[in-house]
Design a protein around this motif. Sequence first.
Motif, PDB file in Angstrom:
ATOM      1  N   LEU A  65     -16.137   1.870  -0.487  1.00 17.31           N
ATOM      2  CA  LEU A  65     -16.063   0.746  -1.697  1.00 17.31           C
ATOM      3  C   LEU A  65     -14.801   0.991  -2.231  1.00 17.31           C
ATOM      4  N   TYR A  66     -14.006   0.114  -2.391  1.00 16.47           N
ATOM      5  CA  TYR A  66     -12.528   0.306  -3.047  1.00 16.47           C
ATOM      6  C   TYR A  66     -12.235  -0.085  -4.391  1.00 16.47           C
ATOM      7  N   HIS A  67     -13.333  -1.134  -4.826  1.00 15.79           N
ATOM      8  CA  HIS A  67     -13.358  -1.653  -6.218  1.00 15.79           C
ATOM      9  C   HIS A  67     -14.382  -1.139  -6.938  1.00 15.79           C
ATOM     10  N   GLU A 292      -0.768   0.950   5.094  1.00 10.00           N
ATOM     11  CA  GLU A 292      -0.250   0.250   3.743  1.00 10.00           C
ATOM     12  C   GLU A 292      -1.449  -0.814   3.236  1.00 10.00           C
ATOM     13  N   SER A 293      -2.062  -1.150   4.235  1.00 13.49           N
ATOM     14  CA  SER A 293      -3.280  -2.007   4.122  1.00 13.49           C
ATOM     15  C   SER A 293      -4.420  -1.614   3.359  1.00 13.49           C
ATOM     16  N   GLN A 294      -4.630  -0.283   3.071  1.00 11.66           N
ATOM     17  CA  GLN A 294      -5.346   0.395   2.049  1.00 11.66           C
ATOM     18  C   GLN A 294      -5.341   0.221   0.629  1.00 11.66           C
ATOM     19  N   ASN A 295      -4.041  -0.249   0.078  1.00 12.44           N
ATOM     20  CA  ASN A 295      -3.527  -0.179  -1.123  1.00 12.44           C
ATOM     21  C   ASN A 295      -4.044  -1.697  -1.667  1.00 12.44           C
ATOM     22  N   THR A 296      -4.503  -1.675  -3.115  1.00 12.37           N
ATOM     23  CA  THR A 296      -4.788  -2.668  -3.724  1.00 12.37           C
ATOM     24  C   THR A 296      -3.419  -3.535  -4.409  1.00 12.37           C
ATOM     25  N   GLN A 314      -4.175   6.754  -6.189  1.00  7.28           N
ATOM     26  CA  GLN A 314      -3.421   6.608  -7.696  1.00  7.28           C
ATOM     27  C   GLN A 314      -3.587   5.301  -8.191  1.00  7.28           C
ATOM     28  N   LYS A 315      -4.266   5.230  -9.518  1.00 10.16           N
ATOM     29  CA  LYS A 315      -4.447   3.788 -10.012  1.00 10.16           C
ATOM     30  C   LYS A 315      -3.399   3.689 -10.987  1.00 10.16           C
ATOM     31  N   ASN A 316      -2.106   3.739 -10.651  1.00 11.56           N
ATOM     32  CA  ASN A 316      -0.979   3.781 -11.591  1.00 11.56           C
ATOM     33  C   ASN A 316      -0.731   2.183 -12.037  1.00 11.56           C
ATOM     34  N   GLY A 317      -1.144   1.274 -11.484  1.00  9.43           N
ATOM     35  CA  GLY A 317      -0.923  -0.005 -11.641  1.00  9.43           C
ATOM     36  C   GLY A 317      -1.776  -0.928 -12.535  1.00  9.43           C
ATOM     37  N   ILE A 318      -3.010  -0.125 -12.894  1.00 11.03           N
ATOM     38  CA  ILE A 318      -3.794  -0.720 -13.933  1.00 11.03           C
ATOM     39  C   ILE A 318      -4.080  -0.421 -15.311  1.00 11.03           C
ATOM     40  N   ASP A 319      -3.950  -0.926 -15.982  1.00 14.52           N
ATOM     41  CA  ASP A 319      -4.173  -0.774 -17.703  1.00 14.52           C
ATOM     42  C   ASP A 319      -5.672  -0.403 -17.958  1.00 14.52           C
ATOM     43  N   PRO A 320      -5.625   0.354 -18.977  1.00 13.26           N
ATOM     44  CA  PRO A 320      -7.134   0.638 -19.521  1.00 13.26           C
ATOM     45  C   PRO A 320      -8.087  -0.720 -19.553  1.00 13.26           C
ATOM     46  N   ASN A 321      -7.725  -1.708 -19.476  1.00 19.19           N
ATOM     47  CA  ASN A 321      -8.667  -3.055 -19.794  1.00 19.19           C
ATOM     48  C   ASN A 321      -8.796  -3.598 -18.247  1.00 19.19           C
ATOM     49  N   GLY A 322      -8.298  -2.951 -17.322  1.00 21.67           N
ATOM     50  CA  GLY A 322      -8.650  -3.449 -15.924  1.00 21.67           C
ATOM     51  C   GLY A 322      -7.729  -4.424 -15.434  1.00 21.67           C
ATOM     52  N   ASN A 323      -6.602  -4.832 -16.118  1.00 16.92           N
ATOM     53  CA  ASN A 323      -5.492  -5.835 -15.809  1.00 16.92           C
ATOM     54  C   ASN A 323      -4.259  -4.888 -15.064  1.00 16.92           C
ATOM     55  N   CYS A 324      -3.661  -5.895 -14.343  1.00 18.69           N
ATOM     56  CA  CYS A 324      -2.504  -5.383 -13.628  1.00 18.69           C
ATOM     57  C   CYS A 324      -1.368  -4.731 -14.782  1.00 18.69           C
ATOM     58  N   HIS A 326       1.726  -4.614 -14.414  1.00 17.41           N
ATOM     59  CA  HIS A 326       2.966  -5.415 -14.273  1.00 17.41           C
ATOM     60  C   HIS A 326       2.996  -6.773 -14.668  1.00 17.41           C
ATOM     61  N   CYS A 327       1.892  -7.556 -14.738  1.00 19.44           N
ATOM     62  CA  CYS A 327       1.882  -8.969 -14.942  1.00 19.44           C
ATOM     63  C   CYS A 327       0.496  -9.269 -15.809  1.00 19.44           C
ATOM     64  N   ASN A 328      -0.283  -8.297 -16.200  1.00 20.04           N
ATOM     65  CA  ASN A 328      -1.395  -8.574 -16.851  1.00 20.04           C
ATOM     66  C   ASN A 328      -2.529  -9.356 -15.974  1.00 20.04           C
ATOM     67  N   ASN A 329      -2.621  -9.614 -14.886  1.00 24.78           N
ATOM     68  CA  ASN A 329      -3.571 -10.236 -13.972  1.00 24.78           C
ATOM     69  C   ASN A 329      -4.887  -9.401 -13.964  1.00 24.78           C
ATOM     70  N   LYS A 330      -5.910 -10.141 -14.066  1.00 27.86           N
ATOM     71  CA  LYS A 330      -7.282  -9.437 -14.077  1.00 27.86           C
ATOM     72  C   LYS A 330      -7.608  -8.895 -12.597  1.00 27.86           C
ATOM     73  N   ILE A 331      -7.561  -7.425 -12.254  1.00 30.75           N
ATOM     74  CA  ILE A 331      -8.261  -6.902 -11.074  1.00 30.75           C
ATOM     75  C   ILE A 331      -9.485  -6.638 -10.969  1.00 30.75           C
ATOM     76  N   VAL A 332     -10.308  -7.271 -10.286  1.00 28.48           N
ATOM     77  CA  VAL A 332     -11.710  -7.537 -10.004  1.00 28.48           C
ATOM     78  C   VAL A 332     -12.380  -5.956  -9.504  1.00 28.48           C
ATOM     79  N   ILE A 333     -12.341  -5.280 -10.692  1.00 31.27           N
ATOM     80  CA  ILE A 333     -13.003  -3.865 -10.217  1.00 31.27           C
ATOM     81  C   ILE A 333     -14.183  -3.427 -11.196  1.00 31.27           C
TER      82      ILE A 333
END
Length: 334
Positions: A65-67, A292-296, A314-324, A326-333
């Motif tokens: 389970l990755y997400h 690299e196909s294991q990265n989100t 490492q979850k460095n690219g997700i903000d506390p709201n679950g958004n990217c 870099h661009c604020n796009n919603k990551i489904v997690i």
Amino acid sequence: MRQALYFEEIGNQEVQCHLCPHNCTLGLNKRGNCRVRKNIDGKLISENFGLCSSIQFDPIEKKPLYHFYPGSHILSIGSIGCNLNCNFCQNCEISQTSVDQYLTGHYYEPEDVVSKAREYPENLGIAFTYNEPTVYFEYMIEIARQSKDLGMKNVMVSNGFINQDPLHEVLPYIDGFNIDLKAFTDSFYKNITNGNLEPVKETLRAISKAGKHLEITNLLIPSQNDELDEFTGMVAWIRDELGSDTVLHLSRYFPAYKSNIQKTSLGLLFNFCETARQYLSYVYLGNVTGSESQNTICSGCGKIVISRYGYFIQKNGIDPNGNCSHCNNKIVIS
Ligand code: SF4
Ligand code: SF4
């Protein structure tokens, strides 16, 4: 041992099990296809109740389970038996056996499993995995009810070959699922797994409709399910019926059990991965270390938001709201 759920007495001391789509009819002292449910004295008995073949804390990514709470650990348990008989099974020592043959397991009461889950404060909950949890349904649901009452998360890793009534009974207690979608033809299911495709599709639809976290695993086997048209039909169906955010793990096959077909080539795996990504936002490769196909990847800007190397996350690219970040796009997690 425990009297089973989902059976009826049909006369002459025979019983019929309705737990999975095989709906086996069992004469006295006979077992069903799963080898762990037996007609004893005209009642159906779950022989593997409490029998653990494995109990250990695993990274959630190992389910896979990755997400679903990425980077967490979960107490993972398995028993013995399976209602399918895949000729490529990588767990045949525990899936294709019975309580008479399997002598190395340990017995744990449901409350012992739940206590163990609480030993490790960071533990997310309990994952029912390793062999097919449907065939230890009574054990699973008793543990899942207790752990849910204590606020833990439950995970089911399954082949999806279960009847709708038991599925709907267990659904409220399971938070995250990984379901195998082994191929997209009934002939594959019939000839290679001793199952059928349609009940698995029904399971996937029901889990999705219930709003539960769902990831799918597909094992790509050369010459068995590697027709591109069939695969494209499968990923299009996932997108249309379950949503384009449904996570797909495309796994590399290695010879196991009765199958000596050569392992999947990386070229085939990468090609199918590219095809799947035309339909689905999150596609990962399994059984390929260091890929690299294991990265989100963020579907908005294409940057890495979760990097994985084995079970190092490492979850460095997700903000506390679950958004990217870099661009604020919603990551489904979850
Ligand atoms: S769970 Fe086992 S006994 Fe019941 S129908 Fe399925 S294979 Fe048969
Ligand atoms: S469903 Fe999984 S555990 Fe069962 S036989 Fe197939 S591969 Fe093995």
